[in-house]
Write an enzyme that holds these catalytic residues in place. Structure first.
Site, mmCIF file in Angstrom:
data_model
loop_
_atom_site.group_PDB
_atom_site.id
_atom_site.type_symbol
_atom_site.label_atom_id
_atom_site.label_comp_id
_atom_site.label_asym_id
_atom_site.label_seq_id
_atom_site.Cartn_x
_atom_site.Cartn_y
_atom_site.Cartn_z
ATOM 1 N N ARG A 96 44.071 25.849 -13.427
ATOM 2 C CA ARG A 96 44.341 24.347 -13.480
ATOM 3 C C ARG A 96 44.307 23.856 -15.001
ATOM 4 N NH1 ARG A 96 40.357 19.916 -10.487
ATOM 5 N NH2 ARG A 96 41.525 17.985 -11.393
ATOM 6 N N ASN A 150 44.578 22.730 -2.149
ATOM 7 C CA ASN A 150 46.134 21.277 -3.143
ATOM 8 C C ASN A 150 46.377 22.326 -3.215
ATOM 9 O OD1 ASN A 150 45.846 18.808 -2.059
ATOM 10 N ND2 ASN A 150 43.742 18.571 -4.299
ATOM 11 N N CYS A 172 42.957 16.395 3.836
ATOM 12 C CA CYS A 172 43.029 15.475 2.831
ATOM 13 C C CYS A 172 41.440 14.664 3.004
ATOM 14 C CB CYS A 172 43.458 15.067 2.292
ATOM 15 S SG CYS A 172 43.317 13.892 0.141
ATOM 16 N N HIS A 202 49.207 12.749 -0.834
ATOM 17 C CA HIS A 202 48.497 11.639 -2.268
ATOM 18 C C HIS A 202 50.100 10.931 -2.315
ATOM 19 C CE1 HIS A 202 45.573 15.210 -3.769
ATOM 20 N NE2 HIS A 202 45.344 14.810 -2.809
ATOM 21 N N TYR A 256 46.385 7.766 -6.740
ATOM 22 C CA TYR A 256 47.773 9.082 -6.509
ATOM 23 C C TYR A 256 48.927 8.365 -7.059
ATOM 24 C CZ TYR A 256 45.053 13.141 -5.589
ATOM 25 O OH TYR A 256 44.181 13.997 -6.389
#
Length: 443
Positions: A96, A150, A172, A202, A256
């Protein structure tokens, strides 16, 4: 289903697992889980042991007859499961960090669910989830796969288009988080508030907000125009919306959307963080280290409040509510990632969308909303195009499709930079991208 429910959590060594265990304990009367199998890989064994022992202490303290099993053998765990939840991070937090830092190096937003970072997280994750779907079809064909990994929109898209197991739902915590936040801002009980959600994961919008069945959308837009009253999340900078923009948009964006409507502002903030080594991924890594030190304490037998700093608020509510509603044939409304099936009429019927659904024992049934408002339809279509091409690249290992997906994402600024960034990220992540092996062999 049999009396005792068997749940398998893949990625069981996650720092979120105590939240999920707490959610199951709270609902034991309505959701009698007899077995919870926490599954991880060899690299995650230490965390699995720490989290698993905490889970056992939590169950013992609660006095519920739920057996906790820890294993690295996924197939053993999946046999005769009723529900399988997935919360994986292929490549762990180290990957990440690269997903977030490398795009910033090229002057683009680094984010784990969209843009270049989202593409690579998806390409690492989708092949593994498709393997899990195959194994479920063999070992627990009646089980529901409930994905929390995700990028959930892209992942659900891939599972629906390419997976062998049809019983798939993406979950989510953002819609629940938004509902809780708006209830506080409106000073009403959350049970009285309803939001008509529609869009993608998102990339979801609140088309209307109702209290006791009456629309309060104008009141919410007025509140959101106030810089001091913003709906955001811990992992996204709470930059205030331009009041005139929010009012003219006429619907509720999700946190987002700041990446798309406030791109330069977000990028400026990320460039500052990049220089000081405090990207969100690195903040999360520090939080994870602190959490696991807490989890090791043999006297700890509850979910520690510090977990809320991790950014997964209401995770257990989203996951456990869905499982309970399917098990109990509740017929309530939840916001989920499912096959569109005409719910959003201007998106493909076979694609994954995030919409309100009626949840029954035969799964979620999406509620039709018609066409999306013209002001947001274009952006939603662009992201859906990105997800579809990215899913194809993930499955085929096509360099050309990966480059296409990278370039058409609105957070990527040019085709030249897209290729340079793609090549660097392919090299950095090649250990977790076996579908691109031929590319590495010839390079």
């Amino acid at each position: 289903m049999k009396n005792g429910i068997k749940i398998v959590t893949i990625g069981g060594g996650s720092s979120y697992t105590p939240e999920f265990v707490e959610g199951l304990i709270k609902r034991y009367d309505e959701l009698p889980v007899s077995e919870l199998w926490l599954v991880d890989i060899e690299a995650g064994k230490n965390k699995l042991d720490i989290v698993g022992n905490l889970a056992k202490r939590m169950v013992e303290k609660a006095g519920v007859p739920m057996e906790i099993h820890l294993t690295l053998d996924r197939k053993e765990a999946l046999i005769d499961a009723d529900f399988v939840t997935t919360q994986m991070r292929v490549g762990q937090l180290k990957a990440r960090i690269q997903d977030e830092r490398l795009p910033i190096k090229y002057g683009m937003i680094g984010q784990e669910t969209n843009g270049a970072g989202g593409l690579f997280k998806g390409m690492r994750t989708i092949p593994v989830l498709l393997e899990i779907a195959d194994e479920m079809q063999q070992l627990c064909p009646d089980a529901w796969l409930i994905n929390f990994t995700n990028p959930a929109g892209m992942v659900t898209e891939a599972l629906l288009r390419y997976g062998s197991h049809p019983k798939v739902v993406g979950v989510c915590n953002l819609p629940i988080n938004t509902r809780m936040t708006l209830a506080k801002l409106l000073d009403v009980e959350v049970e009285r508030l309803h939001i008509d959600f529609a869009g993608l994961n998102h990339m979801v919008y609140g088309l209307d907000v109702l209290v006791d069945g009456e629309s309060v959308l104008e009141d919410v837009l007025e509140i959101m125009s106030n810089p001091d009253k913003q709906v955001s999340m811990r992992n996204i900078a709470p930059l205030p919306w331009e009041p005139e923009f929010i009012k003219s948009l006429g619907i509720i964006p999700c946190p987002y959307h700041r990446y798309f409507y406030k791109t330069s502002d977000i990028l400026e903030k990320q460039l500052e963080e990049f220089k000081t080594g405090t990207t969100r991924a690195e903040v999360v890594q520090q939080l994870e280290n602190e959490l696991f030190e807490l989890y090791k304490d043999e006297n700890l037998d509850i979910k520690p409040p510090q977990l809320e700093q991790r950014g997964g608020a209401y995770y257990s509510d989203a996951a456990c509510n869905l499982i309970s509603s399917i098990y109990n044939d509740r017929g309530d409304i939840q916001t989920l990632n499912v096959q569109n099936d005409g719910a959003i009429s201007d998106l493909p019927r076979e694609s994954a969308v995030e919409v309100n659904c009626v949840v029954t024992k035969s799964g979620p049934k999406p509620i039709a909303v018609g066409e999306l408002p013209v002001a947001v339809s274009g952006l939603v279509h662009q992201i859906k195009s990105f997800e579809r091409v990215a899913a194809e690249a993930s499955v085929t290992g096509s360099y050309e499709k990966a480059l296409l997906a990278m370039t058409i994402n609105p957070l990527v600024t040019s085709d030249v930079k897209a290729k340079q960034l793609l090549d660097e990220m392919l090299e950095v992540h090649k250990e977790y991208l076996p579908q691109f092996r031929e590319r590495f062999t010839h390079s």
